[in-house]
Write a protein that holds these residues in place. Structure first.
Motif, short mmCIF file in Angstrom:
data_model
loop_
_atom_site.label_atom_id
_atom_site.label_comp_id
_atom_site.label_asym_id
_atom_site.label_seq_id
_atom_site.Cartn_x
_atom_site.Cartn_y
_atom_site.Cartn_z
N LYS A 138 28.44 -50.60 30.45
CA LYS A 138 27.27 -50.24 30.73
C LYS A 138 26.99 -50.79 32.21
N ALA A 139 27.72 -51.85 32.57
CA ALA A 139 27.60 -52.01 34.19
C ALA A 139 28.28 -51.23 34.98
N ARG A 140 29.42 -50.46 34.56
CA ARG A 140 29.98 -49.50 35.46
C ARG A 140 29.18 -48.39 35.55
N GLN A 141 28.57 -47.93 34.28
CA GLN A 141 27.69 -46.63 34.08
C GLN A 141 26.44 -46.83 35.07
N THR A 142 25.88 -48.14 35.35
CA THR A 142 24.63 -48.18 36.04
C THR A 142 25.34 -48.21 37.47
N GLU A 143 26.29 -48.62 37.85
CA GLU A 143 26.74 -48.50 39.32
C GLU A 143 27.03 -47.11 39.53
N GLU A 147 24.94 -45.13 42.55
CA GLU A 147 25.40 -44.26 43.67
C GLU A 147 25.06 -43.02 43.58
N MET A 148 25.02 -42.31 42.44
CA MET A 148 24.48 -40.86 42.70
C MET A 148 22.92 -40.65 42.99
N GLU A 149 21.98 -41.88 43.08
CA GLU A 149 20.85 -41.54 43.48
C GLU A 149 20.12 -40.50 42.78
N LEU A 150 20.10 -40.27 41.44
CA LEU A 150 19.49 -39.16 40.83
C LEU A 150 17.92 -39.19 41.04
N PRO A 151 17.32 -38.17 41.52
CA PRO A 151 15.85 -38.09 41.80
C PRO A 151 15.30 -38.39 40.47
N GLY A 152 14.05 -39.36 40.46
CA GLY A 152 13.38 -39.44 39.14
C GLY A 152 14.10 -40.36 38.41
#
Ligand code: SF4
Length: 260
Positions: A138-143, A147-152
């Motif tokens: 879960k921590a890696r997925q959040t990182e 990083e991806m800075e997905l809009p919204g």
């Protein structure tokens, strides 16, 4: 023992900003408590901590000197209060009372409610241990999401909620047993003046149970493990229901400061 420290604590004790007994039925989570400025226990701890502030390391001899000094101070104040109230601290214990207390303690330990509270605390440890990998994922997925800075999409509120849920579960995990034990033990005591203590201890245990059930709900949802946490929620709900059945008046008890 410096005279000034004792005098300072006595001055604190006389300060009427404090709510009498507020620390008896709180959850001891001082870091999050909104009534710290009304709590003598917190003020006293802060005072002692300030005195020993460089000595917070148990590997340091000064830490143990600080503990010893605090104990000596507490004992000195206790002796003064005992003299004031005409209590002889050196009198022989009453054997009948001691026997009664031992019997009460044994009876409390055998209580299924207490056994279930301890079983829950241990089950939490096991659950958390078995899911270390899941928390890591879960921590890696959040990182990655950050990083991806997905809009919204802001992953931070979810991380904070997850962290909060774990903190709540962990804080109350081992808090329940002593509080329920105190309530049950008070119920077995013949002295009726124990009833406030029974109600107050049971009430804070009920609050801790409800907060824990809610925190598991959040944790299960965020980790997509809702079925997995159900067993622990059921354990908590059973403890809560039984506690309410045995001490129905606990809900109405007004904890000093918190329920006024
Ligand atoms: S009343 Fe608040 S500050 Fe005082 S001991 Fe309880 S949690 Fe800590």
């Amino acid at each position: 023992m410096s005279e000034s420290k004792k005098d300072r604590l006595k001055r604190l004790a006389r300060n009427d900003q404090f709510i009498s007994g507020i620390y008896n039925y709180c959850d001891r989570w001082c870091e999050r408590c909104t009534l710290r400025n009304k709590c003598f226990s917190f003020a006293m701890d802060s005072d002692l901590r300030t005195e020993n502030s460089p000595h917070n390391d148990p590997n340091n001899e000064e830490f143990w000197d600080g503990i010893h000094e605090s104990f000596a101070l507490a004992f000195e104040l206790l002796q003064e209060s005992a003299e004031k109230w005409g209590v002889d601290l050196n009198s022989d214990p009453d054997p009948k009372r001691e026997k009664r207390e031992r019997r009460r303690d044994r009876q409390t330990e055998r209580d299924p409610l207490l056994k279930n509270s301890m079983a829950y605390a241990k089950a939490v440890d096991a659950w958390m241990d078995e899911r270390k990998t899941l928390f890591g994922e879960k921590a890696r997925q959040t990182e990655r999401e950050i990083e991806m800075e997905l809009p919204g999409h802001d992953p931070l509120p979810e991380v904070i909620a997850l962290h909060e849920a774990v903190e709540v579960i962990r804080w109350y995990q081992y808090f329940l047993y002593p509080k329920i034990s105190r309530a049950m033990s008070g119920l077995l005591d013949d002295e009726r003046d124990m009833m406030d203590d029974v109600f107050g201890s049971a009430k804070i245990a009920l609050i801790a149970l409800e907060r824990s059930i809610g925190a598991w709900q959040t944790l299960g949802r965020l980790l997509q493990q809702s079925d997995d946490v159900l067993e622990l929620q059921i354990q908590l709900t059973k403890i809560k229901t039984e506690l309410e059945r045995r001490i129905p008046a606990a809900r109405d008890f007004k904890r000093p400061g918190f329920d006024d």
